[in-house]
Write an enzyme that holds these catalytic residues in place. Structure first.
Site, PDB file in Angstrom:
ATOM      1  N   TYR A   1     -12.460  -3.572  -2.574  1.00 36.55           N
ATOM      2  CA  TYR A   1     -13.077  -3.185  -0.978  1.00 36.55           C
ATOM      3  C   TYR A   1     -14.598  -3.129  -1.053  1.00 36.55           C
ATOM      4  O   TYR A   1     -15.139  -2.182  -0.399  1.00 36.55           O
ATOM      5  CB  TYR A   1     -12.609  -2.034  -0.343  1.00 36.55           C
ATOM      6  CG  TYR A   1     -11.063  -2.315  -0.156  1.00 36.55           C
ATOM      7  CD1 TYR A   1     -10.830  -3.149   0.587  1.00 36.55           C
ATOM      8  CD2 TYR A   1     -10.058  -1.188  -0.089  1.00 36.55           C
ATOM      9  CE1 TYR A   1      -9.397  -3.687   0.956  1.00 36.55           C
ATOM     10  CE2 TYR A   1      -8.572  -1.338   0.025  1.00 36.55           C
ATOM     11  CZ  TYR A   1      -8.297  -2.594   0.643  1.00 36.55           C
ATOM     12  OH  TYR A   1      -6.937  -2.813   1.076  1.00 36.55           O
TER      13      TYR A   1
ATOM     14  N   ASN B   1      -1.790   0.378   6.900  1.00 34.82           N
ATOM     15  CA  ASN B   1      -1.404  -0.682   7.563  1.00 34.82           C
ATOM     16  C   ASN B   1      -0.534  -1.633   6.598  1.00 34.82           C
ATOM     17  O   ASN B   1      -0.552  -2.733   6.657  1.00 34.82           O
ATOM     18  CB  ASN B   1      -2.510  -1.498   8.227  1.00 34.82           C
ATOM     19  CG  ASN B   1      -3.631  -2.063   7.069  1.00 34.82           C
ATOM     20  OD1 ASN B   1      -3.550  -1.607   5.801  1.00 34.82           O
ATOM     21  ND2 ASN B   1      -4.730  -2.784   7.490  1.00 34.82           N
TER      22      ASN B   1
ATOM     23  N   ARG C   1      -1.438 -14.458   4.946  1.00 34.20           N
ATOM     24  CA  ARG C   1      -2.103 -13.667   5.725  1.00 34.20           C
ATOM     25  C   ARG C   1      -1.844 -13.551   7.077  1.00 34.20           C
ATOM     26  O   ARG C   1      -1.560 -12.303   7.908  1.00 34.20           O
ATOM     27  CB  ARG C   1      -3.561 -14.391   5.815  1.00 34.20           C
ATOM     28  CG  ARG C   1      -4.745 -13.557   6.410  1.00 34.20           C
ATOM     29  CD  ARG C   1      -5.211 -12.537   5.332  1.00 34.20           C
ATOM     30  NE  ARG C   1      -6.213 -11.876   6.498  1.00 34.20           N
ATOM     31  CZ  ARG C   1      -6.957 -10.922   6.180  1.00 34.20           C
ATOM     32  NH1 ARG C   1      -6.636 -10.161   5.177  1.00 34.20           N
ATOM     33  NH2 ARG C   1      -7.816 -10.412   6.892  1.00 34.20           N
TER      34      ARG C   1
ATOM     35  N   THR D   1      -5.860  -6.680  10.961  1.00 33.82           N
ATOM     36  CA  THR D   1      -6.000  -5.338  10.421  1.00 33.82           C
ATOM     37  C   THR D   1      -5.636  -4.105  11.129  1.00 33.82           C
ATOM     38  O   THR D   1      -4.999  -3.504  10.551  1.00 33.82           O
ATOM     39  CB  THR D   1      -7.753  -5.135   9.988  1.00 33.82           C
ATOM     40  OG1 THR D   1      -8.059  -6.526   9.550  1.00 33.82           O
ATOM     41  CG2 THR D   1      -7.861  -4.077   9.089  1.00 33.82           C
TER      42      THR D   1
ATOM     43  N   PHE E   1     -16.087   5.392   6.428  1.00 35.83           N
ATOM     44  CA  PHE E   1     -14.692   6.067   6.307  1.00 35.83           C
ATOM     45  C   PHE E   1     -14.246   5.424   4.860  1.00 35.83           C
ATOM     46  O   PHE E   1     -13.000   5.310   4.355  1.00 35.83           O
ATOM     47  CB  PHE E   1     -13.814   5.041   7.421  1.00 35.83           C
ATOM     48  CG  PHE E   1     -14.028   3.836   7.557  1.00 35.83           C
ATOM     49  CD1 PHE E   1     -13.289   2.685   6.791  1.00 35.83           C
ATOM     50  CD2 PHE E   1     -14.844   3.389   8.698  1.00 35.83           C
ATOM     51  CE1 PHE E   1     -13.724   1.286   6.988  1.00 35.83           C
ATOM     52  CE2 PHE E   1     -15.057   1.906   8.863  1.00 35.83           C
ATOM     53  CZ  PHE E   1     -14.435   0.864   8.154  1.00 35.83           C
TER      54      PHE E   1
ATOM     55  N   GLU F   1      -9.001 -12.235  -6.692  1.00 39.89           N
ATOM     56  CA  GLU F   1      -8.157 -10.970  -6.774  1.00 39.89           C
ATOM     57  C   GLU F   1      -6.952 -11.087  -7.772  1.00 39.89           C
ATOM     58  O   GLU F   1      -6.594 -10.104  -8.600  1.00 39.89           O
ATOM     59  CB  GLU F   1      -7.637 -10.706  -5.268  1.00 39.89           C
ATOM     60  CG  GLU F   1      -8.685 -10.279  -4.334  1.00 39.89           C
ATOM     61  CD  GLU F   1      -8.081 -10.300  -2.940  1.00 39.89           C
ATOM     62  OE1 GLU F   1      -6.971 -10.330  -2.505  1.00 39.89           O
ATOM     63  OE2 GLU F   1      -9.173  -9.860  -2.135  1.00 39.89           O
TER      64      GLU F   1
ATOM     65  N   ARG G   1       2.510  -5.974   9.717  1.00 41.49           N
ATOM     66  CA  ARG G   1       1.727  -4.847  10.448  1.00 41.49           C
ATOM     67  C   ARG G   1       2.128  -4.653  11.840  1.00 41.49           C
ATOM     68  O   ARG G   1       2.224  -3.461  12.327  1.00 41.49           O
ATOM     69  CB  ARG G   1       0.124  -5.022  10.248  1.00 41.49           C
ATOM     70  CG  ARG G   1      -0.303  -5.108   8.964  1.00 41.49           C
ATOM     71  CD  ARG G   1      -2.010  -5.312   8.741  1.00 41.49           C
ATOM     72  NE  ARG G   1      -2.245  -5.335   7.581  1.00 41.49           N
ATOM     73  CZ  ARG G   1      -3.697  -5.693   7.009  1.00 41.49           C
ATOM     74  NH1 ARG G   1      -4.494  -6.742   7.920  1.00 41.49           N
ATOM     75  NH2 ARG G   1      -4.291  -5.597   6.109  1.00 41.49           N
TER      76      ARG G   1
ATOM     77  N   LYS H   1       0.766  -1.322  -0.243  1.00 47.17           N
ATOM     78  CA  LYS H   1       0.064   0.103   0.001  1.00 47.17           C
ATOM     79  C   LYS H   1       0.853   1.106  -0.026  1.00 47.17           C
ATOM     80  O   LYS H   1       1.949   1.015   0.508  1.00 47.17           O
ATOM     81  CB  LYS H   1      -0.845   0.105   1.388  1.00 47.17           C
ATOM     82  CG  LYS H   1      -1.814  -1.296   1.200  1.00 47.17           C
ATOM     83  CD  LYS H   1      -2.974  -1.081   2.352  1.00 47.17           C
ATOM     84  CE  LYS H   1      -3.758  -2.008   2.565  1.00 47.17           C
ATOM     85  NZ  LYS H   1      -4.879  -1.925   3.632  1.00 47.17           N
TER      86      LYS H   1
ATOM     87  N   HIS I   1      -2.029  -5.454   1.718  1.00 49.10           N
ATOM     88  CA  HIS I   1      -3.486  -6.188   1.755  1.00 49.10           C
ATOM     89  C   HIS I   1      -2.790  -7.555   1.601  1.00 49.10           C
ATOM     90  O   HIS I   1      -1.941  -7.743   0.514  1.00 49.10           O
ATOM     91  CB  HIS I   1      -4.217  -5.513   0.499  1.00 49.10           C
ATOM     92  CG  HIS I   1      -5.224  -6.676  -0.024  1.00 49.10           C
ATOM     93  ND1 HIS I   1      -6.210  -6.908   0.670  1.00 49.10           N
ATOM     94  CD2 HIS I   1      -4.972  -7.708  -0.882  1.00 49.10           C
ATOM     95  CE1 HIS I   1      -6.906  -7.679   0.260  1.00 49.10           C
ATOM     96  NE2 HIS I   1      -6.365  -8.149  -0.935  1.00 49.10           N
TER      97      HIS I   1
HETATM   98  P1  IDP Z   1      -7.822  -6.674   5.850  1.00 48.84           P
HETATM   99  O1  IDP Z   1      -7.072  -5.657   5.216  1.00 48.84           O
HETATM  100  O2  IDP Z   1      -7.070  -6.988   7.296  1.00 48.84           O
HETATM  101  O3  IDP Z   1      -8.292  -7.797   5.162  1.00 48.84           O
HETATM  102  P2  IDP Z   1     -10.576  -5.543   6.072  1.00 48.84           P
HETATM  103  O4  IDP Z   1     -11.664  -5.457   6.950  1.00 48.84           O
HETATM  104  O5  IDP Z   1     -10.967  -6.223   4.613  1.00 48.84           O
HETATM  105  O6  IDP Z   1      -9.134  -5.838   6.394  1.00 48.84           O
HETATM  106  O7  IDP Z   1     -10.559  -4.003   5.460  1.00 48.84           O
HETATM  107  C1  IDP Z   1      -9.605  -3.609   4.243  1.00 48.84           C
HETATM  108  C2  IDP Z   1      -8.789  -2.407   4.569  1.00 48.84           C
HETATM  109  O8  IDP Z   1      -9.635  -1.229   4.895  1.00 48.84           O
HETATM  110  C3  IDP Z   1      -7.914  -2.517   5.960  1.00 48.84           C
HETATM  111  O9  IDP Z   1      -6.841  -3.225   5.659  1.00 48.84           O
HETATM  112  C4  IDP Z   1      -7.619  -0.889   6.150  1.00 48.84           C
HETATM  113  O10 IDP Z   1      -6.714  -0.403   5.241  1.00 48.84           O
HETATM  114  C5  IDP Z   1      -9.097  -0.481   5.803  1.00 48.84           C
HETATM  115  N1  IDP Z   1     -10.029  -0.235   7.117  1.00 48.84           N
HETATM  116  C6  IDP Z   1     -10.567  -1.596   7.467  1.00 48.84           C
HETATM  117  N2  IDP Z   1     -11.261  -0.977   8.677  1.00 48.84           N
HETATM  118  C7  IDP Z   1     -11.115   0.217   8.614  1.00 48.84           C
HETATM  119  C8  IDP Z   1     -11.523   1.217   9.841  1.00 48.84           C
HETATM  120  O11 IDP Z   1     -12.379   0.958  10.800  1.00 48.84           O
HETATM  121  N3  IDP Z   1     -11.100   2.523   9.644  1.00 48.84           N
HETATM  122  C9  IDP Z   1     -10.347   2.927   8.694  1.00 48.84           C
HETATM  123  N4  IDP Z   1      -9.617   1.945   7.823  1.00 48.84           N
HETATM  124  C10 IDP Z   1     -10.266   0.506   7.800  1.00 48.84           C
HETATM  125 MG    MG Z   2      -9.956  -8.029   3.785  1.00 46.97          MG
END
Ligand code: IDP
Ligand code: MG
Length: 153
Positions: free
Chosen positions: A49, A112, A85, A91, A57, A126, A102, A9, A115
């Site tokens: 996403y 973070n 993963r 996350t 957000f 993907e 992370r 990212k 992905h």
């Molecule tokens: P993941 O990346 O661990 O699979 P996901 O829930 O799929 O997590 O969310 C995708 C991305 O969206 C996260 O990696 C993060 O960058 C962002 N994200 C997820 N939840 C939040 C939040 O509550 N606030 C801000 N950004 C978020």
């Molecule tokens: Mg995800």
């Protein structure tokens, strides 16, 4: 063997962590079978996403993912989806375990660093989303006998 998708990212690119992140995957023994740089389009982010489009957000995530081009990797290995993963960590980087990408490199939920596909099913979708068949390479690592026993793959 599985293939999985990683996006490095903008948070990693801005902070100069690209080499560190890729190096972890290489040292683990994952094989890089696809690699490209691109600026993600609005549509790509909406699809990628899609589970978050209705969140308040979402625009912040989209802007964050478009802050710079990203690097996209396809990594191959036995159980690669789960391995990558787990290496990425939770996350919320503040809760991610030390030793994960992370957990070691970031302090944010949003910013973070990486992905990683979260299941075999999403890895297949993907990989198709970001790579054509011609952009995914098939070659044999010469060190295979030192990566796995021959009944593991
Ligand atoms: P993941 O990346 O661990 O699979 P996901 O829930 O799929 O997590 O969310 C995708 C991305 O969206 C996260 O990696 C993060 O960058 C962002 N994200 C997820 N939840 C939040 C939040 O509550 N606030 C801000 N950004 C978020
Ligand atoms: Mg995800």
């Amino acid at each position: 063997m599985q293939k999985t998708l990683v996006i490095i990212k903008p948070s990693a690119i801005q902070r100069g962590l690209v080499g560190d992140v890729i190096s972890r995957f290489e040292k683990k023994g994952l094989q890089i079978v696809g690699f490209k740089m691109m600026l993600l389009t609005d549509d790509m982010i909406k699809i990628h996403y899609s589970h978050l489009v209705d969140k308040p957000f979402f625009k912040r995530i989209k802007d964050s993912m478009q802050a710079t081009p990203v690097l996209i990797l396809a990594l191959k290995g036995v159980d690669a989806v789960e391995v990558v993963r787990n290496m990425s960590g939770s996350t919320n980087s503040r809760k991610a375990l030390s030793g994960t990408i992370r957990g070691d490199f970031s302090m944010s939920v949003q910013e973070n660093i990486v992905h990683a596909s979260d299941s075999v099913e999403s890895s297949l979708a993907e990989l198709k989303r970001f790579f054509t068949d011609e952009e995914l390479f098939d070659y044999s690592p010469l060190i295979m006998p030192h990566l796995y026993s021959n009944d593991e793959y």
